[in-house]
Design an enzyme around this catalytic site. Structure first.
Site, PDB file in Angstrom:
ATOM      1  N   ASP A   1      74.001 -15.453  76.490  1.00  0.00           N
ATOM      2  CA  ASP A   1      74.834 -15.813  77.305  1.00  0.00           C
ATOM      3  C   ASP A   1      76.028 -16.311  76.907  1.00  0.00           C
ATOM      4  OD1 ASP A   1      76.057 -16.354  80.149  1.00  0.00           O
ATOM      5  OD2 ASP A   1      74.626 -15.191  80.718  1.00  0.00           O
ATOM      6  N   ASP A   2      76.780 -17.158  77.725  1.00  0.00           N
ATOM      7  CA  ASP A   2      78.225 -17.629  77.198  1.00  0.00           C
ATOM      8  C   ASP A   2      78.021 -18.726  76.196  1.00  0.00           C
ATOM      9  OD1 ASP A   2      80.779 -17.845  77.339  1.00  0.00           O
ATOM     10  OD2 ASP A   2      80.907 -18.720  79.294  1.00  0.00           O
TER      11      ASP A   2
ATOM     12  N   LYS B   1      76.648  -8.032  78.615  1.00  0.00           N
ATOM     13  CA  LYS B   1      76.834  -8.598  80.107  1.00  0.00           C
ATOM     14  C   LYS B   1      78.189  -8.990  80.197  1.00  0.00           C
ATOM     15  CE  LYS B   1      75.588 -12.748  83.082  1.00  0.00           C
ATOM     16  NZ  LYS B   1      74.593 -13.782  83.080  1.00  0.00           N
TER      17      LYS B   1
ATOM     18  N   ASP C   1      81.337 -10.475  82.158  1.00  0.00           N
ATOM     19  CA  ASP C   1      81.913 -11.233  83.042  1.00  0.00           C
ATOM     20  C   ASP C   1      83.206 -10.996  83.323  1.00  0.00           C
ATOM     21  OD1 ASP C   1      81.412 -12.970  84.708  1.00  0.00           O
ATOM     22  OD2 ASP C   1      80.551 -14.761  83.755  1.00  0.00           O
TER      23      ASP C   1
ATOM     24  N   SER D   1      79.337  -8.034  85.949  1.00  0.00           N
ATOM     25  CA  SER D   1      79.367  -9.163  86.945  1.00  0.00           C
ATOM     26  C   SER D   1      80.444  -8.817  88.040  1.00  0.00           C
ATOM     27  CB  SER D   1      79.377 -10.373  86.234  1.00  0.00           C
ATOM     28  OG  SER D   1      78.502 -10.698  85.420  1.00  0.00           O
TER      29      SER D   1
ATOM     30  N   ARG E   1      75.321  -7.836  88.766  1.00  0.00           N
ATOM     31  CA  ARG E   1      74.980  -9.385  89.513  1.00  0.00           C
ATOM     32  C   ARG E   1      75.731  -9.037  91.056  1.00  0.00           C
ATOM     33  NH1 ARG E   1      74.667 -13.751  87.211  1.00  0.00           N
ATOM     34  NH2 ARG E   1      75.221 -14.178  89.223  1.00  0.00           N
TER      35      ARG E   1
ATOM     36  N   ASP F   1      75.447 -17.165  90.677  1.00  0.00           N
ATOM     37  CA  ASP F   1      74.440 -17.695  89.707  1.00  0.00           C
ATOM     38  C   ASP F   1      73.305 -18.279  90.387  1.00  0.00           C
ATOM     39  OD1 ASP F   1      76.251 -16.711  87.958  1.00  0.00           O
ATOM     40  OD2 ASP F   1      76.327 -18.391  86.964  1.00  0.00           O
TER      41      ASP F   1
END
Ligand SMILES: *[C@@H]1O[C@H](CO)[C@@H](O)[C@H](O)[C@H]1NC(C)=O
Ligand SMILES: *[C@@H]1O[C@H](CO)[C@@H](O)[C@H](O)[C@H]1NC(C)=O
Ligand SMILES: *[C@@H]1O[C@H](CO)[C@@H](O)[C@H](O)[C@H]1NC(C)=O
Ligand SMILES: *[C@@H]1O[C@H](CO)[C@@H](O)[C@H](O)[C@H]1NC(C)=O
Length: 419
Positions: A91-92, A155, A157, A189, A214, A218
């Protein structure tokens, strides 16, 4: 008296008809990259490991190539991969603060000294797939590296991007991923930035461009967070439920089972409710230190079989009782279905009495139910039969339910072996 009956198309159709109230037309158009025909399963760093970049004082848990290699090792050697948990997703906070001399995005050189390509090779060598994360504000120009690096999922965002930029950026990235020629699953997202009741999202468009999305905020490591997601998904199920299907999924976010915020009952509830929602199963927990009880929940084979049902129909909440018991139903292949009885009570185990007829199951079928957590089998269940189950506070009883016999017009049981 029972006798065997060859199953005919008409009979199967009759069984299927019993689910007419859920009859759903799959979307004609969907992203055609061939990926994620069932909800994806794997591991994702964010909820458990966040943006911990302090590898000096916390080398074991910081966002580094070692963390992802450790998790890949666990997935490959502890029996997760064989169950379908194959994605290892970054992830980030993997990127260096500065771009390379040529202006490209690069991973942090101290935390990812071998680079993303080497990590992808490591993951692939173990029969797993690598996912990476990017934000619209930074990643788009560097897509090419993603392709060269051999990643299998993105993913994408949209924080720090305006709604106009998002509306342009998400479809554009989908086309760009397609143009690479490499099958890369695409997690958007976008709708998480368009929450509200009803969500201001064109889900038809999303299903055309993304493999999963998503929908909502979160997840955090708490039962309140799980409940807020379940509430939002249930409140919006008329919009969300029809848009899910093979290749395109609603994503209520990671499984927090194995962490600190859920009791054992609550962990079972998250797993059951995510499975009913045909949700992706991305664990976000430390697989090096996970308890046996959490493992047992996450590795439940019947649960996974239900989650991965090839029809890919998302379930719904069908009933909210005054007693604070809620009933969820997901139709499955072979005329089977999954039922979850979920208690919102906070007092004590509740004895809930109902019948399949009250849940609108068809009358002329005899069912068998298998309790997904205890394995107990209840045979010879007719729709009119009342049954009582005991549901623990913030817990579930989950059934895998399938027809075993068909009662003809004279109420003679005809034996129907579907399994
Ligand atoms: C790109 O899109 C086309 C048309 O939808 C599809 O047939 C093809 O498999 C896609 N390729 C990749 C790599 O996603
Ligand atoms: C939603 O997207 C689809 C597919 O791109 C499009 O056909 C439809 O017109 C859009 N609906 C709205 C309300 O914008
Ligand atoms: C059963 O069907 C009736 C009539 O259509 C409907 O009012 C009721 O909400 C349904 N109950 C469930 C649990 O689906
Ligand atoms: C099931 O319970 C309902 C009331 O809750 C009752 O009317 C019905 O007769 C019972 N059915 C059977 C088969 O006992």
């Amino acid at each position: 008296m029972t006798f065997s009956l060859l199953y005919s198309t008409a009979l199967i159709m009759k069984l299927m008809d019993s689910f007419f109230f859920l009859a759903l037309v799959p979307l004609a158009l969907a992203l055609e990259n061939g990926l994620m025909r069932t909800p994806p399963m794997g591991w994702l760093s964010w909820e458990r490991f966040r943006c911990n970049t302090d590898c000096k004082s916390d080398p074991h848990s910081c966002i580094s190539e070692k963390l992802f290699m450790d998790m890949a090792d666990r997935l490959a050697t502890d029996g997760w991969r064989e169950l379908g948990y194959v994605y290892v997703n970054i992830d980030d906070c993997w990127m260096a603060k500065e771009r390379s001399a040529t202006g490209q995005l690069i991973p942090d050189p101290e935390r990812f000294p071998s680079g993303i390509k080497a990590l992808a090779d490591y993951v692939h060598a173990r029969g797993l797939k690598l996912g990476i994360y990017g934000d619209m504000a930074t990643l788009a120009p560097s897509l090419v590296e993603g392709t060269l690096w051999g990643v299998d999922m993105l993913k994408f965002d949209g924080c720090y991007s305006s709604s106009d930029v998002q509306a342009q950026g998400y479809p554009k990235m989908s086309r760009a991923l397609n143009a690479t020629g490499r099958p890369i699953a695409y997690s958007c997202s976008w709708p998480a930035y368009r929450g509200g009741l009803p969500p201001q999202v064109n889900y038809t468009l999303l299903a055309n461009i993304c493999n999963l999305w998503r929908n909502y905020g979160d997840i955090q490591d708490s039962w309140d967070s799980v409940l807020s997601i379940v509430d939002w998904f249930s409140a919006n199920q008329d919009i969300l439920q029809p848009v899910a299907g093979p290749g395109h999924w609603n994503d209520p976010d990671m499984l927090i089972i194995g962490n600190f915020g859920l009791s054992c009952e609550q962990a079972r509830s998250q797993m059951a409710l995510w499975t009913i929602m045909a949700a992706p199963l991305f664990m976000s927990t430390d697989l090096r230190a996970i308890s046996e009880s959490a493992k047992e929940i996450l590795k439940n084979k019947l649960m996974i079989k239900i989650n991965q049902d090839p029809l890919g129909i998302q379930g719904r909440r069908i009933l909210q009782e005054k007693s604070h018991i809620e009933v969820f139903l997901r139709p499955l292949s072979h005329s089977a279905s999954a039922l979850v009885f979920f208690s919102r009570r906070t007092d004590m185990p509740y004895r809930y009495t109902t019948s399949l007829a009250q849940l609108n199951f068809t009358q002329d079928v005899v069912y068998e139910a298998q309790d997904v957590y205890t394995g107990q089998i209840i045979s010879g269940l007719k729709a009119a039969d009342n049954f009582t189950i005991v549901v623990n506070p913030s817990g579930v009883v989950m059934w895998y339910l399938y027809p075993t016999m068909y009662l003809d017009q004279y109420n003679i049981m005809a034996h129907l072996k579907i399994f």
